[in-house]
Design an enzyme around this catalytic site. Structure first.
Site, PDB file in Angstrom:
ATOM      1  N   ASP A 363       0.830  -1.216  -0.087  1.00  0.00           N
ATOM      2  CA  ASP A 363       0.137   0.386  -0.240  1.00  0.00           C
ATOM      3  C   ASP A 363       0.945   1.485  -0.071  1.00  0.00           C
ATOM      4  O   ASP A 363       1.853   1.809   0.488  1.00  0.00           O
ATOM      5  CB  ASP A 363      -1.352  -0.037   1.315  1.00  0.00           C
ATOM      6  CG  ASP A 363      -1.681  -1.340   1.483  1.00  0.00           C
ATOM      7  OD1 ASP A 363      -1.431  -1.846   0.637  1.00  0.00           O
ATOM      8  OD2 ASP A 363      -3.390  -1.454   2.215  1.00  0.00           O
ATOM      9  N   HIS A 365      -0.539   4.838  -0.704  1.00  0.00           N
ATOM     10  CA  HIS A 365      -2.258   5.595   0.412  1.00  0.00           C
ATOM     11  C   HIS A 365      -0.938   6.740   0.110  1.00  0.00           C
ATOM     12  O   HIS A 365      -1.135   8.114   0.953  1.00  0.00           O
ATOM     13  CB  HIS A 365      -2.042   5.351   1.636  1.00  0.00           C
ATOM     14  CG  HIS A 365      -2.833   4.480   2.242  1.00  0.00           C
ATOM     15  ND1 HIS A 365      -4.230   3.941   1.621  1.00  0.00           N
ATOM     16  CD2 HIS A 365      -3.130   2.721   2.252  1.00  0.00           C
ATOM     17  CE1 HIS A 365      -4.901   3.256   2.013  1.00  0.00           C
ATOM     18  NE2 HIS A 365      -4.094   2.141   2.322  1.00  0.00           N
ATOM     19  N   ASP A 393      -4.347  -0.371  -3.350  1.00  0.00           N
ATOM     20  CA  ASP A 393      -4.454   0.879  -2.873  1.00  0.00           C
ATOM     21  C   ASP A 393      -3.378   1.614  -3.058  1.00  0.00           C
ATOM     22  O   ASP A 393      -3.030   2.246  -1.517  1.00  0.00           O
ATOM     23  CB  ASP A 393      -4.032   0.327  -1.341  1.00  0.00           C
ATOM     24  CG  ASP A 393      -5.479  -0.062  -0.840  1.00  0.00           C
ATOM     25  OD1 ASP A 393      -6.518  -0.322  -1.600  1.00  0.00           O
ATOM     26  OD2 ASP A 393      -5.695  -0.026   0.280  1.00  0.00           O
ATOM     27  N   ASP A 396      -6.446   7.734  -0.948  1.00  0.00           N
ATOM     28  CA  ASP A 396      -6.778   7.924  -0.485  1.00  0.00           C
ATOM     29  C   ASP A 396      -5.981   7.814   0.838  1.00  0.00           C
ATOM     30  O   ASP A 396      -4.711   7.773   1.548  1.00  0.00           O
ATOM     31  CB  ASP A 396      -7.335   6.278  -0.289  1.00  0.00           C
ATOM     32  CG  ASP A 396      -8.741   6.855  -0.864  1.00  0.00           C
ATOM     33  OD1 ASP A 396      -9.081   7.446  -1.361  1.00  0.00           O
ATOM     34  OD2 ASP A 396      -9.206   5.359  -0.947  1.00  0.00           O
ATOM     35  N   ASN A 425      -8.459  -3.003  -2.199  1.00  0.00           N
ATOM     36  CA  ASN A 425      -9.821  -2.526  -2.064  1.00  0.00           C
ATOM     37  C   ASN A 425     -10.209  -1.436  -2.173  1.00  0.00           C
ATOM     38  O   ASN A 425     -10.787  -0.240  -1.446  1.00  0.00           O
ATOM     39  CB  ASN A 425     -10.316  -3.388  -0.549  1.00  0.00           C
ATOM     40  CG  ASN A 425      -9.523  -2.404   0.560  1.00  0.00           C
ATOM     41  OD1 ASN A 425      -7.644  -1.717   0.267  1.00  0.00           O
ATOM     42  ND2 ASN A 425      -9.876  -1.573   1.659  1.00  0.00           N
ATOM     43  N   HIS A 426      -9.336   0.159  -1.991  1.00  0.00           N
ATOM     44  CA  HIS A 426      -9.227   1.261  -2.762  1.00  0.00           C
ATOM     45  C   HIS A 426      -9.235   1.726  -3.623  1.00  0.00           C
ATOM     46  O   HIS A 426      -9.163   2.980  -3.874  1.00  0.00           O
ATOM     47  CB  HIS A 426      -7.954   2.278  -1.548  1.00  0.00           C
ATOM     48  CG  HIS A 426      -8.329   2.746  -0.378  1.00  0.00           C
ATOM     49  ND1 HIS A 426      -9.558   3.448   0.934  1.00  0.00           N
ATOM     50  CD2 HIS A 426      -8.634   1.681   0.689  1.00  0.00           C
ATOM     51  CE1 HIS A 426      -9.100   2.786   1.518  1.00  0.00           C
ATOM     52  NE2 HIS A 426      -8.804   2.097   2.132  1.00  0.00           N
ATOM     53  N   HIS A 478      -4.084  -7.942  -3.610  1.00  0.00           N
ATOM     54  CA  HIS A 478      -4.469  -7.225  -2.206  1.00  0.00           C
ATOM     55  C   HIS A 478      -4.145  -7.785  -1.019  1.00  0.00           C
ATOM     56  O   HIS A 478      -3.526  -7.396   0.189  1.00  0.00           O
ATOM     57  CB  HIS A 478      -5.257  -6.005  -2.504  1.00  0.00           C
ATOM     58  CG  HIS A 478      -5.021  -5.530  -1.360  1.00  0.00           C
ATOM     59  ND1 HIS A 478      -3.935  -4.688  -1.901  1.00  0.00           N
ATOM     60  CD2 HIS A 478      -6.308  -4.761  -0.333  1.00  0.00           C
ATOM     61  CE1 HIS A 478      -4.370  -3.670  -0.898  1.00  0.00           C
ATOM     62  NE2 HIS A 478      -5.774  -3.157  -1.040  1.00  0.00           N
ATOM     63  N   ARG A 538     -14.347  -7.010  10.159  1.00  0.00           N
ATOM     64  CA  ARG A 538     -14.736  -5.809   8.909  1.00  0.00           C
ATOM     65  C   ARG A 538     -15.998  -6.101   8.675  1.00  0.00           C
ATOM     66  O   ARG A 538     -16.035  -5.246   8.531  1.00  0.00           O
ATOM     67  CB  ARG A 538     -13.494  -6.006   7.729  1.00  0.00           C
ATOM     68  CG  ARG A 538     -11.975  -5.923   8.098  1.00  0.00           C
ATOM     69  CD  ARG A 538     -11.098  -6.155   6.232  1.00  0.00           C
ATOM     70  NE  ARG A 538      -9.492  -5.865   6.857  1.00  0.00           N
ATOM     71  CZ  ARG A 538      -8.992  -4.991   6.308  1.00  0.00           C
ATOM     72  NH1 ARG A 538      -9.921  -3.762   6.215  1.00  0.00           N
ATOM     73  NH2 ARG A 538      -7.448  -5.122   6.811  1.00  0.00           N
ATOM     74  N   HIS A 566      -2.413  -4.760   2.411  1.00  0.00           N
ATOM     75  CA  HIS A 566      -3.968  -4.400   2.864  1.00  0.00           C
ATOM     76  C   HIS A 566      -3.976  -4.310   4.961  1.00  0.00           C
ATOM     77  O   HIS A 566      -4.800  -4.017   4.755  1.00  0.00           O
ATOM     78  CB  HIS A 566      -5.170  -5.737   2.775  1.00  0.00           C
ATOM     79  CG  HIS A 566      -6.122  -5.578   2.691  1.00  0.00           C
ATOM     80  ND1 HIS A 566      -7.346  -4.363   2.706  1.00  0.00           N
ATOM     81  CD2 HIS A 566      -7.081  -6.088   3.902  1.00  0.00           C
ATOM     82  CE1 HIS A 566      -8.366  -4.236   3.272  1.00  0.00           C
ATOM     83  NE2 HIS A 566      -8.086  -5.789   3.574  1.00  0.00           N
TER      84      HIS A 566
END
Length: 663
Positions: A363, A365, A393, A396, A425-426, A478, A538, A566
């Protein structure tokens, strides 16, 4: 050069006043005093210089500064963890070093004694900086995860090699059979893991605006533990054996059919830079712009790597960063790159393949400065044959989200077969609207152009591949494998574009878990009686999977390793090894959300087996994939160490920027 400098340092040390003890053994005033080496001098000669506030033994080999492929290597260091975390080989080397050093202390500063100390120091460095060889199980799987990792200190610019300890190398304890087994096995798996979510996305239903709390995959329900199973470990081993037989003996006829269909369908879609430019109108123009963007990013990486003071990504405001990277017409350049990347991705498989050498990112980000530091410290795309895999990811929460995704898409257009972007997932509309990417696009480009660029990026995200397969042995995705009741053929046959509504369908619960599921961590604090698949904190659609699910899934699909991202852990090294070395976690954003974590990437290389290592079974792989983590040190840890040692306060980011601008 290293040996000559070391000889000079050791020789000078023996005759330096503070490192020598003067002693007159005979008591006669006219005799020459006898010189002996102090304990501190011996530790320095062995590369065992200890600091009062730092329980690490560090030895530094200084070499000439060199630049190759955009990398600047000023210092190479070998560092080992505290003694209780050292391996048996290191302990044996230390004992040998101590014996030789004691002899040197007794003999005094003779040439033979100096050479003995030097030899002992080299033995210690070799033992600490080298990895253990592959086991027979590693050879059978065709994957060897080294028990050392490269560590780059951005403040001192030192490269070190460290041994893994129990904080990153999680070994499963043996199953305990007692009267409380059933009670222990029924505990929630969340207590066995100290993993922190990658940003408080605890509610999985937030990935889609219309997710129902009662929706659950129909064809792949969660498999929970049953008390009727007397020996789940034996059952797991039996499942692993059956899965391996199915894969080795090629008894899965559906897989053979899917492979043949896929070969005929995608045989003409292997794109390189030239074929991609010729196949799609407008890609040639986009490639020219992307080349300029990539060159500017590499030059910026060199400047960032040369900065004397390291800062966090959000402390590194660059007011004209978009202009510096994408030019005065940065809005047009970003949109052109997004459109070209979407065309290239639409012609590539949902499960892509790569060959070593590879470098796997976790990730990001939106932390653009960390991405540049990785390029500076460990290599840049296009400089050699290394394939770069970015495991989801990208956006975000970070301060430079548009810059990160813009440079990654430019790399994808420029190197379509050497840069792979995996969906996380992002990479989804609802998540981007909730966690800041849409707002960042509007802030940077305005309401009109920002909304249009955000829509273009969503089209790119819907076409991203879901996983990458390295040499048919290492699967990179991921989140995780969920309940493991799916195969690689299911991924190959997944249609795209894959929208949020498609992922949230009941029959696509396994796709949802590829983006969202987590493993149950092994280790001393974990329950060894935990098996199977368990509900995830989650949300109702997510799951957590134990080591036996990983083992069976790898056997059934002919894999030796699963790499996922993740999750971020508090104060972690940016990676973890678990599930009998068959599962790795990698996270590439430093100091993420106040976790004070290092960031890491994974280097995957390939080497041939020696005649002694060749497996007796004909089905064994002919070579070995070697996986080695590479770590960037956390800025928060650097500052905490400086405060403990009473050092002067590091230079503020604002003053650092003023000096850089004046220069």
């Amino acid at each position: 050069v290293v040996f000559v400098v070391e000889d000079i340092c050791i020789s000078t040390m023996f005759f330096w006043g503070e490192c020598c003890k003067t002693e007159d053994d005979s008591g006669n005033a006219g005799e020459e005093p006898h010189l002996r080496v102090s304990e501190d001098a011996l530790r320095l000669a062995l590369g065992d210089e200890r600091h009062c506030d730092e329980p690490e033994a560090t030895s530094v080999l200084r070499s000439e500064e060199k630049e190759a492929s955009g990398e600047s290597l000023q210092t190479v260091s070998f560092e080992r963890e505290p003694s209780e975390e050292s391996c048996a080989a290191s302990s044996e080397a230390e004992s040998n070093c101590s014996e030789e050093a004691d002899d040197a202390l007794t003999r005094g500063p003779s040439l033979k004694g100096i050479l003995a100390i030097k030899k002992a120091g080299h033995k210690l460095k070799k033992a600490v900086g080298s990895s253990d060889g592959p086991t027979q199980e590693d050879i059978n799987r065709g994957v060897h995860v080294q028990n050392v990792y490269d560590f780059y200190d951005t403040e001192t610019r030192h490269y070190r090699v460290r041994k893994m300890d129990e904080t990153v190398l999680h070994t499963r304890r043996k199953k305990q059979v007692n009267a409380d087994t059933d009670a222990k096995s029924s505990k929630s798996s969340s207590s066995a893991s100290s993993v922190v979510d990658d940003g408080s996305d605890s509610d999985c239903s937030s990935a889609g605006s219309t997710a129902s709390t009662s929706s659950r995959p129909v064809k792949r329900p969660l498999v929970t533990q049953k008390k009727s199973v007397e020996n789940p470990e034996a059952l797991a081993n039996w499942g692993h054996f059956i899965g391996k037989m199915l894969n080795v003996k090629v008894m899965d006829f559906k897989t053979l059919k899917d492979k043949a269909t896929r070969r005929n369908r995608f045989k003409t879609l292997k794109l390189d830079a030239n074929t991609a430019q010729n196949a799609f109108p407008g890609v040639r123009l986009a490639a020219a712009r992307c080349k300029v963007v990539v060159d500017r990013a590499f030059r910026l990486a060199k400047r960032v790597g040369a900065e004397k003071v390291d800062v966090m990504d959000h402390e590194w405001p660059q007011e004209k960063l978009l202009i510096d990277l994408f030019g005065d017409e940065y809005t047009d350049t970003l949109m052109v790159a997004a459109g070209a990347a979407s065309k290239v991705l639409s012609k590539q498989l949902p499960l892509v393949s790569a060959s070593p050498p590879c470098r796997v990112f976790g990730d990001l980000h939106g932390q653009f400065r960390d991405l540049l530091l990785f390029f500076y410290a460990f290599g840049m795309p296009g400089k050699d044959d290394t394939t770069f895999i970015f495991n989801g990811d990208f956006v975000d929460r970070g301060a430079h989200q548009v810059e990160v995704v813009g440079v990654l898409l430019a790399l994808k257009v420029l190197y379509p077969q050497k840069v792979w972007l995996i969906r996380g997932n992002h990479e989804e509309r609802a998540m981007n609207e909730k966690y800041g990417f849409k707002d960042e696009c509007i802030r940077q480009l305005g309401e009109g152009f920002g909304t249009k660029l955000f829509t273009l990026y969503q089209g790119v995200f819907d076409r991203l591949p879901l996983a990458c397969l390295v040499s048919n042995r290492a699967l990179i995705l991921h989140g995780g494998i969920g309940d493991g009741m799916w195969s690689l053929s299911d991924l190959w046959n997944t249609p795209r574009p894959l929208t949020s509504d498609d992922i949230l369908r009941k029959e696509n619960g396994w796709l949802y878990n590829i983006l969202w599921s987590d493993p149950i961590e092994d280790g001393q604090n974990a329950d060894p009686n935990t098996f199977g698949v368990h509900p995830s904190p989650r949300g109702i659609k997510c799951s957590q999977f134990s080591w036996n699910i990983t083992k069976t899934f790898c056997a059934r699909n002919g894999l030796g390793l699963i790499i996922r991202s993740h999750q971020s852990k508090q104060d972690s090294r940016g990676f973890d090894v678990m599930h009998s070395n068959m599962l790795l976690r990698v996270f590439s954003a430093r100091d993420y959300e106040g976790h004070d974590n290092d960031s890491a990437v994974l280097s995957i290389t390939r080497r041939e087996l020696t005649p002694e290592e060749v497996p007796q079974s004909e089905e064994g792989p002919p070579n070995l994939l070697v996986v080695r983590p590479q770590v960037l040190r956390s800025v928060a840890k650097i500052r905490a160490e400086a405060a403990r040692n009473g050092c002067t306060k590091p230079q503020s980011p604002s003053s650092a920027r003023r000096k850089s601008a004046s220069k």
